[in-house]
Write an enzyme that holds these catalytic residues in place. Structure first.
Site, PDB file in Angstrom:
ATOM      1  N   SER A 102       0.821  -1.208   0.000  1.00 10.92           N
ATOM      2  CA  SER A 102       0.000   0.000   0.000  1.00 10.92           C
ATOM      3  C   SER A 102       0.859   1.263   0.000  1.00 10.92           C
ATOM      4  CB  SER A 102      -0.948  -0.050   1.203  1.00 10.92           C
ATOM      5  OG  SER A 102      -1.902   0.983   1.155  1.00 10.92           O
ATOM      6  N   ASP A 253      -8.402  -3.435  -6.165  1.00 10.63           N
ATOM      7  CA  ASP A 253      -8.384  -4.342  -5.018  1.00 10.63           C
ATOM      8  C   ASP A 253      -9.293  -3.839  -3.906  1.00 10.63           C
ATOM      9  OD1 ASP A 253      -7.050  -2.194  -3.903  1.00 10.63           O
ATOM     10  OD2 ASP A 253      -5.199  -3.277  -3.461  1.00 10.63           O
ATOM     11  N   HIS A 275      -7.158  -5.739  -1.092  1.00  8.75           N
ATOM     12  CA  HIS A 275      -6.103  -4.953  -0.454  1.00  8.75           C
ATOM     13  C   HIS A 275      -5.662  -5.539   0.887  1.00  8.75           C
ATOM     14  CE1 HIS A 275      -3.812  -1.208  -0.709  1.00  8.75           C
ATOM     15  NE2 HIS A 275      -3.982  -1.056   0.599  1.00  8.75           N
TER      16      HIS A 275
END
Length: 308
Positions: A102, A253, A275
């Protein structure tokens, strides 16, 4: 003929030993692996909950030396990158391999710009490399300078302080800086400052694997998933189903669209993984079709085979 059987037995035994030794060193990279958490992340909470869940252990069991960095729970990628660079320098290794989730991806790219001689590779995992439309939407509904912004910032910073206490860290927190750095505009500004290292400015694709930063060659890789609902027992899936609406029909995602995650050598974008699955959470609740742990292990072997 009477020697044929013993010869075959010896050969078989040698192959078995070789296979066992290969397995034992499957993830044994030349340089240590440093895992870098994303926004609202941590290394461990109370020594019990790891941001990357079982991934560190699954890398270490086949020979890897693994660290999990601790940077701000919420802050700009620039600030987090400086913290990461300081952390890497404190480890005392000549180089490290960064594997970042991320916001950890732009954080790692900042660190690579600061200390390129200490970075062997940067791997983006569901990384926010061109911004997130979810952050764009949030910035749009939180007016700058408003009471709403002040309240949201205070809450985010308070959670960051709690994470500091639980993880034994003292990282500075800035919720609004974190939000702004993850918007399309904020990430574009960061990419401009970094010279778009490893990120393709004009296309939905990666770049060359070899990226030169201030005269030092750093290997860049990335992968991501495009799943949302991946496990009926994962309570984060409904949340990601809502946030994924920001992307319309664009594959994502749940928090980052696929094109935004691409960086360097793109290993894959087809994985049935959202994610949260990308870090093997919620406590291993994932799709039956993609095992995120296997992605980390195979990539560590890829780094090993490249002499990294």
């Amino acid at each position: 003929m009477r020697y044929a059987m013993p010869v075959r037995l010896v050969a078989g035994a040698l192959m078995l030993v070789f296979s066992m030794l290969s397995y034992a060193s499957y993830t044994q990279t030349r340089y240590p692996i440093v895992l870098v958490h994303g926004v609202t992340g941590f290394n461990t909470l109370g020594g019990l909950v790891n941001y990357f869940h079982t991934i560190p252990w699954n890398l270490e069991r086949s020979g890897a030396q693994v660290y999990t960095a601790s940077v701000s729970f919420v802050n700009s990628s620039e600030q987090r990158g400086q913290q990461l660079a300081s952390y890497i320098n404190s480890l005392g290794h000549s180089k490290v391999n960064l594997m970042a989730h991320s916001q950890g991806a732009p954080t790692s790219r900042v660190a690579a710009a600061l200390i390129p001689d200490r970075i062997a590779s940067v791997t983006s995992i569901n990384g926010v490399n061109k911004g997130s439309k979810v952050a764009d939407v949030m910035r749009g509904v939180i007016p700058p300078g408003s009471y709403v912004e002040g309240g949201a910032d205070a809450i985010a910073n308070a959670f960051g302080g709690l994470v500091n206490a639980l993880s034994g860290a003292s990282n500075p927190q800035d919720g609004i800086a974190a939000l702004e750095t993850l918007t399309t505009e904020g990430t574009t500004d960061l990419n401009d400052a970094l010279g778009w290292s490893g990120v393709n400015r004009n296309a939905c694709s990666g770049t060359n694997e070899d990226v030169w930063i201030n005269g030092h060659k750093v290997k860049f890789f990335s992968w991501t998933g495009r799943g949302i609902w991946t496990n009926v027992f994962d309570i984060t899936d409904p949340f990601l189903a809502v946030t994924s609406m920001a992307f319309g029909n664009e594959p994502s995602d749940g928090l980052v669209d696929v094109c935004s995650t691409m960086m360097g050598n793109v290993i894959g974008t087809h994985y049935d993984m959202n994610h949260v699955d990308a870090i093997n959470h919620l406590f291993g609740a994932r799709s039956l079709w993609t095992n995120p742990v296997s992605l980390y292990r195979s990539h560590a072997n890829r780094l090993k085979n490249r002499g990294l």
